[in-house]
Design an enzyme around this catalytic site. Structure first.
Site, PDB file in Angstrom:
ATOM      1  N   CYS A   1      44.107  49.586  34.553  1.00 21.77           N
ATOM      2  CA  CYS A   1      44.104  48.627  35.648  1.00 21.77           C
ATOM      3  C   CYS A   1      45.517  48.116  35.941  1.00 21.77           C
ATOM      4  CB  CYS A   1      43.201  47.466  35.234  1.00 21.77           C
ATOM      5  SG  CYS A   1      42.533  46.560  36.589  1.00 21.77           S
TER       6      CYS A   1
ATOM      7  N   GLN B   1      56.977  42.778  47.126  1.00 18.51           N
ATOM      8  CA  GLN B   1      56.066  43.505  48.017  1.00 18.51           C
ATOM      9  C   GLN B   1      54.774  42.732  48.246  1.00 18.51           C
ATOM     10  OE1 GLN B   1      53.636  44.492  45.813  1.00 18.51           O
ATOM     11  NE2 GLN B   1      52.446  46.170  46.712  1.00 18.51           N
TER      12      GLN B   1
ATOM     13  N   CYS C   1      24.593  31.831  28.479  1.00 26.21           N
ATOM     14  CA  CYS C   1      26.046  32.019  28.639  1.00 26.21           C
ATOM     15  C   CYS C   1      26.804  31.191  27.605  1.00 26.21           C
ATOM     16  CB  CYS C   1      26.480  31.615  30.047  1.00 26.21           C
ATOM     17  SG  CYS C   1      28.270  31.630  30.269  1.00 26.21           S
TER      18      CYS C   1
HETATM   19 ZN   LIG Z   1      28.353  31.035  32.509  1.00 25.07          ZN
END
Ligand SMILES: [Zn+2]
Length: 258
Positions: free
Chosen positions: A189, A73, A247
């Site tokens: 999900c 699909q 980060c």
């Molecule tokens: Zn990053």
């Protein structure tokens, strides 16, 4: 690789060579480019289709699954007769039929911590068409470590999101989401469903970003912003994404060439 396009290549790619921002020089770069597509599924299918059509020299496809009826699909690289076949083999057959110029390298494995660097290090750009958060974070961290630009995308129901990451230059997926979401969210999900054409839109945007990057576009890439597609109301919007100096993935990333 020859430094000139053949007469046949000039004809095959004439409509994109005509585009002033591309031209013959960009086409040559595309013909020598190496792109890795992770997942021959809903996102990877349209992305790989357009990349092969555009004449990307080498396309790597990673997928460990076999084709199932419920894939068809949205996973348009595969046909009904391919049910039961390895997805990478079905993908290679379809892409080679479209454009025999493209060298398709199959990786019939799951992209995991044990093989990620080894597979990815042979490519210049990664299209992340994976369908789970663990792989999305692994793609991000691997690409950042190796200094390989990539396109992230995620799709669910009638929505999609996508962002391009240039290691050392733009915000990464982990700047946006530090960790995978809680398990119950992931499970809901997976059971949520997806409209095939939504996957097609997002995968096509990913292919466009790959072509732009490889053709040498310095500006205009989908970096430092997440493009959010709401198909139900047919709206696109952008969310600004800032690079996080703390980060854990990209704070110390080396700069990528463009
Ligand atoms: Zn990053």
């Amino acid at each position: 690789m020859s430094a000139r396009l053949t007469t046949e290549q000039i004809e095959r790619y004439s409509r994109q060579i005509m585009v002033p921002d591309l031209g013959g020089k960009a086409q040559l770069r595309l013909c020598e480019a190496r792109v890795l597509v992770i997942g021959a599924g809903g996102l990877g299918s349209p992305a790989a289709f357009y990349l092969a059509a555009a004449g990307i020299g080498t396309l790597g496809i990673v997928d460990s699954d076999n084709v199932e009826l419920s894939n068809l699909q949205r996973q348009i690289l595969h046909a009904t007769a391919d049910i039961g076949r390895q997805k990478v083999d079905s993908a290679k057959a379809t892409l080679t039929e479209l454009n025999p110029d493209v060298q398709v390298i199959t990786h019939p494995v799951r992209f995991g911590h044990d093989n990620a660097e080894e597979i990815a290090s042979n490519y210049q750009f990664i299209v992340d068409g994976s369908d789970n958060f663990d792989t999305k974070f692994l793609v991000n961290d691997t690409a950042i470590r190796l200094g390989i630009a990539f396109s992230h995308a995620g799709i669910v129901r009638l929505q999609g999101q996508t962002m391009t990451v240039i290691p050392g230059k733009s915000a990464c997926y982990r700047c946006l989401f530090r960790e995978p979401p809680p398990l119950e969210e992931i499970l809901s999900c997976q059971a949520a469903g997806i409209l095939g054409a939504v996957a097609g839109t997002l995968g096509t945007i990913q292919a466009t970003e790959a072509v732009k990057y490889l053709a040498g576009f310095e500006e205009g890439l989908l970096t430092d912003r997440l493009l959010v597609y709401d198909a139900k109301n047919m709206k696109f919007r952008e969310v600004e994404v800032m690079r996080d100096p703390e980060c854990p993935s990209c704070a110390a990333a080396k700069t990528t060439r463009l």
